[in-house]
Design a protein around this motif. Sequence first.
Motif, mmCIF file in Angstrom:
data_model
loop_
_atom_site.group_PDB
_atom_site.id
_atom_site.type_symbol
_atom_site.label_atom_id
_atom_site.label_comp_id
_atom_site.label_asym_id
_atom_site.label_seq_id
_atom_site.Cartn_x
_atom_site.Cartn_y
_atom_site.Cartn_z
ATOM 1 N N GLY A 100 -2.032 19.698 7.474
ATOM 2 C CA GLY A 100 -3.324 19.885 6.829
ATOM 3 C C GLY A 100 -3.303 19.425 5.392
ATOM 4 O O GLY A 100 -4.095 19.900 4.594
ATOM 5 N N LEU A 101 -2.378 18.536 5.044
ATOM 6 C CA LEU A 101 -2.243 18.054 3.675
ATOM 7 C C LEU A 101 -3.099 16.821 3.439
ATOM 8 O O LEU A 101 -3.237 15.972 4.314
ATOM 9 N N THR A 102 -3.658 16.741 2.230
ATOM 10 C CA THR A 102 -4.373 15.545 1.801
ATOM 11 C C THR A 102 -3.630 14.987 0.593
ATOM 12 O O THR A 102 -3.444 15.703 -0.408
ATOM 13 N N PHE A 103 -3.221 13.734 0.694
ATOM 14 C CA PHE A 103 -2.421 13.111 -0.357
ATOM 15 C C PHE A 103 -3.305 12.291 -1.295
ATOM 16 O O PHE A 103 -4.198 11.554 -0.842
ATOM 17 N N GLY A 104 -3.020 12.397 -2.586
ATOM 18 C CA GLY A 104 -3.612 11.456 -3.528
ATOM 19 C C GLY A 104 -2.834 10.150 -3.476
ATOM 20 O O GLY A 104 -1.759 10.082 -2.876
ATOM 21 N N LYS A 105 -3.379 9.109 -4.088
ATOM 22 C CA LYS A 105 -2.714 7.806 -4.068
ATOM 23 C C LYS A 105 -1.632 7.703 -5.120
ATOM 24 O O LYS A 105 -0.879 6.740 -5.149
ATOM 25 N N GLY A 106 -1.565 8.696 -5.981
ATOM 26 C CA GLY A 106 -0.495 8.704 -6.958
ATOM 27 C C GLY A 106 -0.843 8.019 -8.266
ATOM 28 O O GLY A 106 -1.735 7.174 -8.329
ATOM 29 N N THR A 107 -0.133 8.400 -9.293
ATOM 30 C CA THR A 107 -0.187 7.719 -10.593
ATOM 31 C C THR A 107 1.176 7.109 -10.835
ATOM 32 O O THR A 107 2.194 7.806 -10.781
ATOM 33 N N HIS A 108 1.172 5.806 -11.075
ATOM 34 C CA HIS A 108 2.428 5.109 -11.338
ATOM 35 C C HIS A 108 2.712 5.150 -12.833
ATOM 36 O O HIS A 108 1.994 4.537 -13.621
ATOM 37 N N LEU A 109 3.735 5.876 -13.213
ATOM 38 C CA LEU A 109 4.078 6.071 -14.622
ATOM 39 C C LEU A 109 5.294 5.235 -15.000
ATOM 40 O O LEU A 109 6.321 5.275 -14.311
ATOM 41 N N ILE A 110 5.159 4.504 -16.074
ATOM 42 C CA ILE A 110 6.272 3.709 -16.602
ATOM 43 C C ILE A 110 6.565 4.170 -18.009
ATOM 44 O O ILE A 110 5.671 4.210 -18.863
ATOM 45 N N ILE A 111 7.822 4.528 -18.238
ATOM 46 C CA ILE A 111 8.262 4.935 -19.571
ATOM 47 C C ILE A 111 9.034 3.760 -20.175
ATOM 48 O O ILE A 111 10.027 3.306 -19.604
#
Lengths: 113, 114
Positions: A100-111
């Motif tokens: 029953g999970l809904t996933f976001g598409k994510g945030t790609h973080l670059i340091i």
Amino acid sequence: KNQVEQSPQSLIILEGKNCTLQCNYTVSPFSNLRWYKQDTGRGPVSLTIMTFSENTKSNGRYTATLDADTKQSSLHITASQLSDSASYICVVSGGGGADGLTFGKGTHLIIQP
Amino acid sequence: GAVVSQHPSRVICKSGTSVKIECRSLDFQATTMFWYRQFPKKSLMLMATSNEGSKATYEQGVEKDKFLINHASLTLSTLTVTSAHPEDSSFYICSASEGNSPLHFGNGTRLTVT
């Protein structure tokens, strides 16, 4: 339709700086909200999990907040390190188990150093 | 802490062959495991729910005859991609949870079909 929207889609910051990632959701019913960190080519690793009654939870330099009224969550990263470079995924559970999970598409973080 | 092990991490196969991917819960019993597929820069997409001792439940649009799932024990689920084609090339990830604990993910399998 259950949806999880994350912003920004990608973010580049300098090492040592702080940043905040956003997650808005329209999942109903709501059971819990999770933040995962996914390194490139690896499986996601759980950072925090919050239920309806929790509005903040910390895990080291990661602090997640939840406003169940406005259906918004944020993930704040303090004093970023190069190893924080990854995708951060917001996952909202509507109950009924992991299917029953809904996933976001994510945030790609670059340091950057 | 709970660990989910996935094997292999990378596999390259020729078009038309079959590939088996294993997912193991190392220190807990998982009556249910989940299989996902992830394309580059895209979110995880649930393919199927693997239930120990019974048939898997597939998401809409996922071909059950192409993606065979077997959950023979409480610690092992396998995903077999049959008659693989280049469009099956993707990152496949499994997950499992123990009770109400957070979902634990395997490290994924990068499948390349040539």
